[in-house]
Design an enzyme around this catalytic site. Structure first.
Site, PDB file in Angstrom:
ATOM      1  N   ASP A 201      88.733  -9.894 111.594  1.00 39.12           N
ATOM      2  CA  ASP A 201      88.070 -10.240 109.794  1.00 39.12           C
ATOM      3  C   ASP A 201      87.483  -9.110 108.823  1.00 39.12           C
ATOM      4  O   ASP A 201      86.686  -9.119 108.448  1.00 39.12           O
ATOM      5  CB  ASP A 201      87.391 -11.609 110.075  1.00 39.12           C
ATOM      6  CG  ASP A 201      86.994 -12.296 108.528  1.00 39.12           C
ATOM      7  OD1 ASP A 201      88.325 -12.434 108.144  1.00 39.12           O
ATOM      8  OD2 ASP A 201      86.405 -13.360 108.150  1.00 39.12           O
ATOM      9  N   ASP A 218      79.157 -10.198 111.690  1.00 32.69           N
ATOM     10  CA  ASP A 218      79.872 -11.400 111.425  1.00 32.69           C
ATOM     11  C   ASP A 218      81.256 -10.859 111.964  1.00 32.69           C
ATOM     12  O   ASP A 218      82.515 -11.230 111.545  1.00 32.69           O
ATOM     13  CB  ASP A 218      80.180 -12.371 110.173  1.00 32.69           C
ATOM     14  CG  ASP A 218      81.342 -13.576 110.834  1.00 32.69           C
ATOM     15  OD1 ASP A 218      81.196 -14.145 111.929  1.00 32.69           O
ATOM     16  OD2 ASP A 218      81.542 -14.064 109.405  1.00 32.69           O
TER      17      ASP A 218
END
Length: 327
Positions: A201, A218
């Site tokens: 991502d 993340d």
């Protein structure tokens, strides 16, 4: 195990504090909720004024093995001095459990979202992704998912078919373009390319900048897939603009890792994968109040009107020649 995986009903303030205290760390400030939708993430300071971030994983989303692989990936990067935020090892473990919730603790890292405003910054970003991939290619995931048509498109179309959020007056137009786009994407030649560990991502919101340092954060969606997946989300604007941006990214990238330019033909199909998956993700999680607060426009008719146009544009983009490097 909590009874409601979507609402985190059992994860109240007392549970949060007690979970953290099982690690021998005692919050001395309030818990500041950070932007996270799949999981619950909070920043706090302890009684020694050290700042942490605690992350509680959404129950049932990933297996313990998948989460541990995520953690090991970030530790591998950290060991090679790649700026990536990895969970702290406490009592020999990075993943902990309390009352059915799995959680981990990170050091709090300062910075702001990276906003590249010139080609030099994109080249610099390309170097960082190249460094990340050079480490990523030294091992594989055994449990994390691999980017696939079924996982991103087939399952998403099923979810959208049963969604009650698409306005009745737009359903015919919406599926009249979604179905042919999904059919075209079925021909994406993913099997022709090697796969590797990915951030998964990799967009500018998951890259923090502090002075001249860029830090990846993340890794919750890390997975196996083609290298270009971690590059294409940095591209925006017209075709000419994207070509120039791509040149800068790849020039920096190849200082540390070779790039198979044949993967450029995957950019538009992967963009189509993401458009469809993103809609399905929001639909699937809509009963979680955190999603309704963060994405109120998802239930509005105008959003779905715009999605019909976006799907048409993406179908047309698949008919264009793939982006090519200018050098």
């Amino acid at each position: 195990m909590p009874q409601n995986d979507f609402a985190f009903q059992g994860l109240g303030p007392d549970t949060l504090i007690k979970a953290i205290e099982t690690l021998g760390i005692y919050p001395d400030s309030g818990l500041l909720a950070l932007n996270s939708y799949e999981n619950r993430v909070y920043q706090f300071s302890d009684d020694n004024r050290r700042r942490y971030v605690v992350k509680f994983y959404r129950p049932g989303r990933w297996s313990i093995e998948q989460i541990v692989e995520e953690h090991q990936f970030t530790l591998d990067l950290q060991a090679e001095e790649i700026p990536a935020v990895a969970p702290l090892q406490i009592n020999g473990r990075t993943l902990h459990e309390f009352e059915g919730y799995h959680f981990c603790l990170f050091p709090s890292v300062g910075g702001r979202a990276f906003e590249p405003d010139d080609l030099d910054q994109l080249e610099r970003l390309g170097r960082q992704i190249g460094r990340l991939h050079a480490v990523a290619q030294t091992a594989s995931f055994n449990y994390r998912e691999t980017i696939s048509y079924n996982g991103f498109v087939t399952d998403s179309v099923v979810e959208l078919r049963r969604s009650e959020l698409i306005p009745d007056g737009l359903k015919t137009a919406f599926f009249a373009i979604l179905e042919p786009l999904a059919e075209r994407l079925a021909g994406t030649p993913l099997a022709n390319f090697p796969v590797q560990r990915l951030h998964g991502d990799c967009h500018i919101g998951n890259i923090l900048q502090w002075d001249d340092k860029l830090t990846f954060v993340d890794f919750d969606d890390c997975r196996m897939g083609p290298a270009v997946q971690d590059l294409w989300m940095m591209l925006n604007g017209s075709r000419a603009e994207q070509t120039v941006q791509l040149d800068a990214l790849i020039e920096g990238y190849e200082e540390f890792c070779s790039f198979d330019k044949a993967q450029l033909l995957l950019i538009e199909p992967l963009r189509g994968f993401r458009i469809i998956q993103y809609m399905a993700w929001l639909s699937k999680r809509w009963q979680d109040s955190a999603f309704q607060r963060a994405f109120p426009w998802f239930a509005e008719e105008r959003y779905w009107e715009n999605q019909v146009l976006a799907l048409k544009e993406q179908l047309a983009a698949l008919d264009e020649e793939p982006l090519k490097l200018g050098f």
